[in-house]
Design a protein around this motif. Structure first.
Motif, PDB file in Angstrom:
ATOM      1  N   VAL A  96      53.572  18.662  13.438  1.00 52.05           N
ATOM      2  CA  VAL A  96      54.363  18.338  12.246  1.00 52.05           C
ATOM      3  C   VAL A  96      53.408  18.130  11.075  1.00 52.05           C
ATOM      4  O   VAL A  96      52.524  17.278  11.128  1.00 52.05           O
ATOM      5  CB  VAL A  96      55.183  17.053  12.463  1.00 52.05           C
ATOM      6  CG1 VAL A  96      56.070  16.784  11.250  1.00 52.05           C
ATOM      7  CG2 VAL A  96      56.021  17.154  13.727  1.00 52.05           C
ATOM      8  N   CYS A  97      53.597  18.920  10.027  1.00 53.70           N
ATOM      9  CA  CYS A  97      52.745  18.765   8.841  1.00 53.70           C
ATOM     10  C   CYS A  97      53.216  17.549   8.042  1.00 53.70           C
ATOM     11  O   CYS A  97      54.394  17.452   7.710  1.00 53.70           O
ATOM     12  CB  CYS A  97      52.823  20.019   7.976  1.00 53.70           C
ATOM     13  SG  CYS A  97      52.038  19.736   6.380  1.00 53.70           S
ATOM     14  N   THR A  98      52.270  16.636   7.755  1.00 51.35           N
ATOM     15  CA  THR A  98      52.645  15.460   6.939  1.00 51.35           C
ATOM     16  C   THR A  98      51.768  15.351   5.688  1.00 51.35           C
ATOM     17  O   THR A  98      51.605  14.280   5.125  1.00 51.35           O
ATOM     18  CB  THR A  98      52.554  14.152   7.766  1.00 51.35           C
ATOM     19  OG1 THR A  98      51.278  14.090   8.395  1.00 51.35           O
ATOM     20  CG2 THR A  98      53.626  14.073   8.814  1.00 51.35           C
ATOM     21  N   THR A  99      51.194  16.471   5.271  1.00 52.75           N
ATOM     22  CA  THR A  99      50.431  16.473   4.022  1.00 52.75           C
ATOM     23  C   THR A  99      51.414  16.380   2.831  1.00 52.75           C
ATOM     24  O   THR A  99      52.607  16.644   2.993  1.00 52.75           O
ATOM     25  CB  THR A  99      49.547  17.737   3.954  1.00 52.75           C
ATOM     26  OG1 THR A  99      48.685  17.717   5.086  1.00 52.75           O
ATOM     27  CG2 THR A  99      48.679  17.784   2.702  1.00 52.75           C
ATOM     28  N   THR A 100      50.893  16.028   1.654  1.00 55.41           N
ATOM     29  CA  THR A 100      51.726  15.613   0.511  1.00 55.41           C
ATOM     30  C   THR A 100      52.994  16.446   0.251  1.00 55.41           C
ATOM     31  O   THR A 100      54.087  15.867   0.217  1.00 55.41           O
ATOM     32  CB  THR A 100      50.865  15.519  -0.756  1.00 55.41           C
ATOM     33  OG1 THR A 100      49.656  14.867  -0.395  1.00 55.41           O
ATOM     34  CG2 THR A 100      51.565  14.738  -1.848  1.00 55.41           C
ATOM     35  N   PRO A 101      52.931  17.795   0.070  1.00 56.16           N
ATOM     36  CA  PRO A 101      54.187  18.511  -0.219  1.00 56.16           C
ATOM     37  C   PRO A 101      55.236  18.326   0.872  1.00 56.16           C
ATOM     38  O   PRO A 101      56.415  18.096   0.580  1.00 56.16           O
ATOM     39  CB  PRO A 101      53.741  19.979  -0.321  1.00 56.16           C
ATOM     40  CG  PRO A 101      52.311  19.903  -0.709  1.00 56.16           C
ATOM     41  CD  PRO A 101      51.767  18.688  -0.017  1.00 56.16           C
ATOM     42  N   CYS A 102      54.824  18.382   2.128  1.00 53.54           N
ATOM     43  CA  CYS A 102      55.782  18.165   3.215  1.00 53.54           C
ATOM     44  C   CYS A 102      56.227  16.709   3.243  1.00 53.54           C
ATOM     45  O   CYS A 102      57.408  16.418   3.481  1.00 53.54           O
ATOM     46  CB  CYS A 102      55.162  18.559   4.564  1.00 53.54           C
ATOM     47  SG  CYS A 102      55.192  20.347   4.843  1.00 53.54           S
ATOM     48  N   MET A 103      55.285  15.808   2.959  1.00 53.67           N
ATOM     49  CA  MET A 103      55.625  14.383   3.006  1.00 53.67           C
ATOM     50  C   MET A 103      56.713  14.050   1.981  1.00 53.67           C
ATOM     51  O   MET A 103      57.699  13.402   2.301  1.00 53.67           O
ATOM     52  CB  MET A 103      54.374  13.543   2.735  1.00 53.67           C
ATOM     53  CG  MET A 103      54.588  12.066   2.877  1.00 53.67           C
ATOM     54  SD  MET A 103      53.149  11.173   2.343  1.00 53.67           S
ATOM     55  CE  MET A 103      53.223  11.368   0.577  1.00 53.67           C
ATOM     56  N   GLU A 137      47.494  18.195   9.331  1.00 56.10           N
ATOM     57  CA  GLU A 137      47.369  18.443   7.893  1.00 56.10           C
ATOM     58  C   GLU A 137      47.985  19.807   7.569  1.00 56.10           C
ATOM     59  O   GLU A 137      48.353  20.555   8.479  1.00 56.10           O
ATOM     60  CB  GLU A 137      45.895  18.401   7.470  1.00 56.10           C
ATOM     61  CG  GLU A 137      45.206  17.075   7.712  1.00 56.10           C
ATOM     62  CD  GLU A 137      45.836  15.919   6.954  1.00 56.10           C
ATOM     63  OE1 GLU A 137      46.388  16.159   5.859  1.00 56.10           O
ATOM     64  OE2 GLU A 137      45.813  14.790   7.464  1.00 56.10           O
ATOM     65  N   CYS A 138      48.032  20.140   6.289  1.00 52.50           N
ATOM     66  CA  CYS A 138      48.728  21.332   5.769  1.00 52.50           C
ATOM     67  C   CYS A 138      48.572  22.574   6.651  1.00 52.50           C
ATOM     68  O   CYS A 138      47.478  22.967   7.014  1.00 52.50           O
ATOM     69  CB  CYS A 138      48.208  21.639   4.368  1.00 52.50           C
ATOM     70  SG  CYS A 138      49.016  23.060   3.642  1.00 52.50           S
ATOM     71  N   LEU A 139      49.710  23.181   6.978  1.00 51.04           N
ATOM     72  CA  LEU A 139      49.704  24.401   7.791  1.00 51.04           C
ATOM     73  C   LEU A 139      49.938  25.635   6.921  1.00 51.04           C
ATOM     74  O   LEU A 139      50.209  26.722   7.423  1.00 51.04           O
ATOM     75  CB  LEU A 139      50.770  24.298   8.881  1.00 51.04           C
ATOM     76  CG  LEU A 139      50.446  23.291  10.003  1.00 51.04           C
ATOM     77  CD1 LEU A 139      51.660  23.054  10.888  1.00 51.04           C
ATOM     78  CD2 LEU A 139      49.288  23.770  10.847  1.00 51.04           C
ATOM     79  N   GLY A 140      49.868  25.446   5.606  1.00 50.38           N
ATOM     80  CA  GLY A 140      49.913  26.598   4.701  1.00 50.38           C
ATOM     81  C   GLY A 140      51.309  27.136   4.454  1.00 50.38           C
ATOM     82  O   GLY A 140      51.458  28.285   4.029  1.00 50.38           O
ATOM     83  N   ALA A 141      52.349  26.345   4.719  1.00 51.98           N
ATOM     84  CA  ALA A 141      53.710  26.822   4.453  1.00 51.98           C
ATOM     85  C   ALA A 141      54.401  25.854   3.503  1.00 51.98           C
ATOM     86  O   ALA A 141      55.614  25.626   3.586  1.00 51.98           O
ATOM     87  CB  ALA A 141      54.490  26.936   5.758  1.00 51.98           C
ATOM     88  N   CYS A 142      53.626  25.296   2.563  1.00 50.74           N
ATOM     89  CA  CYS A 142      54.107  24.212   1.696  1.00 50.74           C
ATOM     90  C   CYS A 142      55.356  24.607   0.903  1.00 50.74           C
ATOM     91  O   CYS A 142      56.192  23.756   0.617  1.00 50.74           O
ATOM     92  CB  CYS A 142      53.019  23.794   0.721  1.00 50.74           C
ATOM     93  SG  CYS A 142      51.368  23.989   1.343  1.00 50.74           S
ATOM     94  N   VAL A 143      55.476  25.892   0.532  1.00 55.62           N
ATOM     95  CA  VAL A 143      56.624  26.325  -0.281  1.00 55.62           C
ATOM     96  C   VAL A 143      57.923  26.080   0.477  1.00 55.62           C
ATOM     97  O   VAL A 143      58.967  25.852  -0.120  1.00 55.62           O
ATOM     98  CB  VAL A 143      56.478  27.819  -0.652  1.00 55.62           C
ATOM     99  CG1 VAL A 143      57.683  28.317  -1.414  1.00 55.62           C
ATOM    100  CG2 VAL A 143      55.226  28.030  -1.475  1.00 55.62           C
TER     101      VAL A 143
HETATM  102  S1  FES Z   1      51.822  20.554   2.955  1.00 51.54           S
HETATM  103 FE1  FES Z   1      52.971  21.042   4.727  1.00 51.54          FE
HETATM  104  S2  FES Z   1      52.577  23.122   4.999  1.00 51.54           S
HETATM  105 FE2  FES Z   1      51.349  22.597   3.309  1.00 51.54          FE
END
Ligand code: FES
Length: 202
Positions: A96-103, A137-143
């Motif tokens: 599970v991505c929990t980096t800022t955009p996903c968060m 961390e970010c998996l590159g699908a932030c959009v």
């Molecule tokens: S922040 Fe979740 S995929 Fe980039």
């Protein structure tokens, strides 16, 4: 971000099976003479695939000999990148991505769903090693945030309800459909215009 730990249970030895051995030799040939050690990341990945999705210490030692490089250098690469698992993970491995955009788009609701359906704790194997989950961390699908990865597939535009449904399907032995859960094609805008063609001076 979860803490990555080396498994306490370690096999005595590791070696490539014959199919992967010839594939590894093919990978090494892509690199110029004297630069074969650059294949270490690809070979770690191949090792992980062969070994049920994690890399034991014996495999790092084996790769060190295979690539004629010190074991510690293989160890440094394997422990630096989160795509290498250092302990057994579930047959369905959920990241599970929990980096800022996903968060900010609700990633912690996905974490809640994993805690409810799989385990309170990250990296804990559910019945028969079926499932485990981890924050990454970010998996590159932030959009298409928020999102999670199950094995090699991405599940995007999620919310808690859709995640719970996906996890139920997995626990029933089914494979949920990957992609956007808002019906988006790839990363197209959600409900705005899809092209600039009609816009003057765009
Ligand atoms: S922040 Fe979740 S995929 Fe980039």
């Amino acid at each position: 971000m979860s803490l990555r730990k080396i498994s306490k249970e370690q096999p005595e030895s590791f070696e490539f099976n014959s199919k992967n051995l010839s594939y590894a030799e093919k990978i090494i040939k892509k690199y110029p003479e004297g630069k074969q050690q650059s294949a270490v990341m690809a070979l770690l990945y191949l090792t992980q695939k062969q070994n049920g999705n994690w890399i034991p210490l014996a495999a790092m030692k084996y790769l060190g000999k295979f690539l004629k490089m010190p074991y510690i250098k293989v160890y440094e690469v394997a422990t630096f990148y989160s795509m290498y698992n250092l302990a057994p993970v579930g047959k369905h491995f959920i990241q599970v991505c929990t980096t800022t955009p996903c968060m900010i788009k609700g990633a912690y609701k996905i974490v809640e769903a994993c805690k409810e359906k799989i385990s309170e704790n990250e990296n804990e194997l559910l019945k028969d090693n079926d499932c485990s989950w981890v924050e990454v961390e970010c998996l590159g699908a932030c959009v298409n945030a928020p999102m999670m990865q199950i094995n090699d597939d991405y599940y995007e535009d999620l919310n808690k309800e859709k995640t719970l449904k996906n996890l139920d399907e997995i626990l029933d032995g089914k494979t949920p459909k990957p992609g956007s859960y808002k019906g988006r094609l790839n990363t197209e805008p959600e409900d705005n215009r899809k092209t600039l063609i009609d816009i003057k001076n765009a």
